[in-house]
Design a protein around this motif. Structure first.
Motif, PDB file in Angstrom:
ATOM      1  N   ALA A 146       9.603  -3.950  10.013  1.00 12.27           N
ATOM      2  CA  ALA A 146      10.247  -4.782  11.038  1.00 12.27           C
ATOM      3  C   ALA A 146      10.683  -6.132  10.451  1.00 12.27           C
ATOM      4  N   VAL A 147      11.324  -6.059   9.274  1.00  9.28           N
ATOM      5  CA  VAL A 147      11.872  -7.240   8.610  1.00  9.28           C
ATOM      6  C   VAL A 147      13.264  -6.916   8.108  1.00  9.28           C
ATOM      7  N   THR A 148      13.992  -7.931   7.701  1.00  6.61           N
ATOM      8  CA  THR A 148      15.254  -7.731   7.017  1.00  6.61           C
ATOM      9  C   THR A 148      14.960  -7.557   5.531  1.00  6.61           C
ATOM     10  N   VAL A 149      15.504  -6.520   4.940  1.00  5.13           N
ATOM     11  CA  VAL A 149      15.355  -6.299   3.506  1.00  5.13           C
ATOM     12  C   VAL A 149      16.699  -6.621   2.861  1.00  5.13           C
ATOM     13  N   LEU A 187      12.462   1.015   4.803  1.00  8.09           N
ATOM     14  CA  LEU A 187      11.483  -0.046   4.579  1.00  8.09           C
ATOM     15  C   LEU A 187      11.634  -1.144   5.638  1.00  8.09           C
ATOM     16  N   ALA A 188      12.863  -1.534   5.941  1.00 10.83           N
ATOM     17  CA  ALA A 188      13.114  -2.552   6.967  1.00 10.83           C
ATOM     18  C   ALA A 188      12.572  -2.100   8.320  1.00 10.83           C
ATOM     19  N   ARG A 189      12.810  -0.832   8.658  1.00 16.86           N
ATOM     20  CA  ARG A 189      12.314  -0.294   9.921  1.00 16.86           C
ATOM     21  C   ARG A 189      10.789  -0.289   9.939  1.00 16.86           C
ATOM     22  N   LYS A 223       0.843  -1.197   0.000  1.00 19.05           N
ATOM     23  CA  LYS A 223       0.000   0.000   0.000  1.00 19.05           C
ATOM     24  C   LYS A 223       0.876   1.244   0.000  1.00 19.05           C
ATOM     25  N   LEU A 224       0.219   2.397  -0.127  1.00 20.26           N
ATOM     26  CA  LEU A 224       0.915   3.658  -0.325  1.00 20.26           C
ATOM     27  C   LEU A 224       1.964   3.937   0.750  1.00 20.26           C
ATOM     28  N   GLU A 225       1.647   3.724   2.018  1.00 14.69           N
ATOM     29  CA  GLU A 225       2.621   4.034   3.076  1.00 14.69           C
ATOM     30  C   GLU A 225       3.873   3.159   2.973  1.00 14.69           C
ATOM     31  N   ILE A 226       3.713   1.926   2.504  1.00 14.32           N
ATOM     32  CA  ILE A 226       4.874   1.048   2.322  1.00 14.32           C
ATOM     33  C   ILE A 226       5.676   1.485   1.098  1.00 14.32           C
ATOM     34  N   VAL A 227       4.991   1.873   0.036  1.00 12.94           N
ATOM     35  CA  VAL A 227       5.688   2.374  -1.156  1.00 12.94           C
ATOM     36  C   VAL A 227       6.510   3.604  -0.798  1.00 12.94           C
ATOM     37  N   LYS A 228       5.926   4.508   0.000  1.00 12.39           N
ATOM     38  CA  LYS A 228       6.662   5.707   0.417  1.00 12.39           C
ATOM     39  C   LYS A 228       7.907   5.343   1.223  1.00 12.39           C
ATOM     40  N   ALA A 229       7.800   4.346   2.101  1.00 14.50           N
ATOM     41  CA  ALA A 229       8.969   3.890   2.858  1.00 14.50           C
ATOM     42  C   ALA A 229      10.014   3.292   1.922  1.00 14.50           C
ATOM     43  N   ALA A 230       9.566   2.521   0.916  1.00 18.64           N
ATOM     44  CA  ALA A 230      10.495   1.911  -0.047  1.00 18.64           C
ATOM     45  C   ALA A 230      11.218   2.974  -0.864  1.00 18.64           C
ATOM     46  N   ILE A 231      10.530   4.062  -1.197  1.00 19.77           N
ATOM     47  CA  ILE A 231      11.161   5.146  -1.948  1.00 19.77           C
ATOM     48  C   ILE A 231      12.316   5.746  -1.146  1.00 19.77           C
ATOM     49  N   LEU A 232      12.169   5.765   0.180  1.00 16.99           N
ATOM     50  CA  LEU A 232      13.221   6.324   1.040  1.00 16.99           C
ATOM     51  C   LEU A 232      14.428   5.391   1.180  1.00 16.99           C
ATOM     52  N   GLY A 233      14.257   4.131   0.820  1.00 17.80           N
ATOM     53  CA  GLY A 233      15.379   3.190   0.844  1.00 17.80           C
ATOM     54  C   GLY A 233      15.109   1.959   1.683  1.00 17.80           C
ATOM     55  N   ASN A 234      15.974   0.967   1.506  1.00 17.18           N
ATOM     56  CA  ASN A 234      15.786  -0.315   2.188  1.00 17.18           C
ATOM     57  C   ASN A 234      15.845  -0.215   3.707  1.00 17.18           C
ATOM     58  N   SER A 235      16.678   0.663   4.247  1.00 22.92           N
ATOM     59  CA  SER A 235      16.747   0.756   5.709  1.00 22.92           C
ATOM     60  C   SER A 235      15.434   1.296   6.275  1.00 22.92           C
ATOM     61  N   LYS A 294       8.542 -16.300   6.130  1.00 24.77           N
ATOM     62  CA  LYS A 294       8.107 -16.426   7.531  1.00 24.77           C
ATOM     63  C   LYS A 294       9.250 -16.790   8.470  1.00 24.77           C
ATOM     64  N   ALA A 295       9.923 -17.881   8.186  1.00 23.20           N
ATOM     65  CA  ALA A 295      10.920 -18.417   9.112  1.00 23.20           C
ATOM     66  C   ALA A 295      12.106 -17.473   9.305  1.00 23.20           C
ATOM     67  N   GLU A 296      12.451 -16.712   8.264  1.00 26.61           N
ATOM     68  CA  GLU A 296      13.630 -15.838   8.329  1.00 26.61           C
ATOM     69  C   GLU A 296      13.282 -14.362   8.519  1.00 26.61           C
ATOM     70  N   ASN A 297      11.995 -14.030   8.451  1.00 29.23           N
ATOM     71  CA  ASN A 297      11.530 -12.639   8.565  1.00 29.23           C
ATOM     72  C   ASN A 297      12.290 -11.722   7.603  1.00 29.23           C
ATOM     73  N   LYS A 298      12.386 -12.188   6.333  1.00 34.26           N
ATOM     74  CA  LYS A 298      13.098 -11.436   5.297  1.00 34.26           C
ATOM     75  C   LYS A 298      12.168 -11.128   4.141  1.00 34.26           C
ATOM     76  N   LEU A 299      12.293  -9.917   3.611  1.00 34.87           N
ATOM     77  CA  LEU A 299      11.600  -9.533   2.397  1.00 34.87           C
ATOM     78  C   LEU A 299      12.355 -10.171   1.235  1.00 34.87           C
TER      79      LEU A 299
END
Length: 177
Positions: free
Chosen positions: A34-37, A29-31, A15-27, A75-80
Motif C-alpha cells: 500500500a505504497v507508491t513504488v 509490490l505497491a499493492r 521478509k519472504l512474502e514481500i520478496v515474493k511480491a517484488a518478484i512479481l513486479g512493482n505493481s 513517511k510523508a510521501e508513502n513511497k518506497l
C-alpha cells in the motif's frame, strides 16, 4: 524484526512474502505494501538476486525472522525509496555468527538527502541491540564518495582495503557502553 520508525522513514522488514511480491513486479509490490513504488526501484541487479534472497529466507531461520534487511519507505510521501540490507554472516557450518553485513541503496532522486544514513544507522543500531550480535560490517568501492560518507556518518570505522573495496566495521561496544 519489527518495523523501525525514524524521523522521516519507515523501515519495513524485507521478509519472504514481500520478496515474493517484488518478484512479481512493482505493481504487485505497491499493492501488497500500500505504497507508491518508484519505477527505478529496484535496480536491475537487485531484481536478478530476488529469487536467491527468497531461497535464503526460506532456508535460514534467523535470516527469515529478521528479513533481508528492510525496505525504506518515505513517511510523508508513502513511497518506497530504497532498501537497507542486513545479511547475517554464517560460519563454516551455515550457523549464524555474531556479525552481519550491511548494505543500502536509495533511488537516485532521493540521494544526497540523508536517507541512506538515517536508514543505515537505524538498522545498524537495531542489529547491535539484538542478543548475541557484536559487529556490523560493510564494504564499498574506494571511489564511492557517497557510500564512504554514509558509513562514516553512522560511526563505522575503516578497517581494511581489499583491492578497490574498503571494509568498514561498527562494534557493539562502540554504541553500547
Amino acid at each position: 524484526m519489527e518495523n523501525i520508525v525514524t524521523k522521516r522513514l519507515y523501515l519495513v522488514p524485507l521478509k519472504l512474502e514481500i520478496v515474493k511480491a517484488a518478484i512479481l513486479g512493482n505493481s504487485e509490490l505497491a499493492r501488497f505494501l500500500a505504497v507508491t513504488v518508484l519505477p527505478n526501484w529496484p535496480d536491475e541487479e537487485f531484481i536478478q538476486i530476488l529469487p536467491g534472497i527468497a531461497d535464503i529466507l526460506s532456508k535460514y531461520a534467523l535470516q527469515s525472522q529478521w528479513g533481508w534487511g528492510s525496505l525504506i519507505i518515505h513517511k510523508a510521501e508513502n513511497k518506497l525509496i530504497g532498501h537497507v540490507m542486513i545479511k547475517i554472516i554464517p560460519d563454516a557450518t551455515g550457523s549464524p555468527t555474531d556479525s552481519v553485513e550491511l548494505g543500502y541503496q536509495v533511488v537516485p532522486s532521493y540521494r544526497r538527502q540523508g536517507y541512506a544514513s538515517e536508514a543505515a544507522k537505524a538498522m545498524a543500531d537495531w542489529t547491535l541491540y539484538q542478543p548475541g550480535m557484536k559487529k556490523v560490517t560493510a564494504g564499498c568501492n574506494a571511489d564511492n564518495i557517497g557510500s564512504k560518507r554514509v558509513l562514516e556518518k553512522i560511526g563505522m570505522r575503516l578497517i581494511e582495503t581489499r583491492g578497490k573495496v574498503l571494509i568498514w566495521e561498527l562494534c557493539k561496544t562502540e554504541i553500547i557502553g
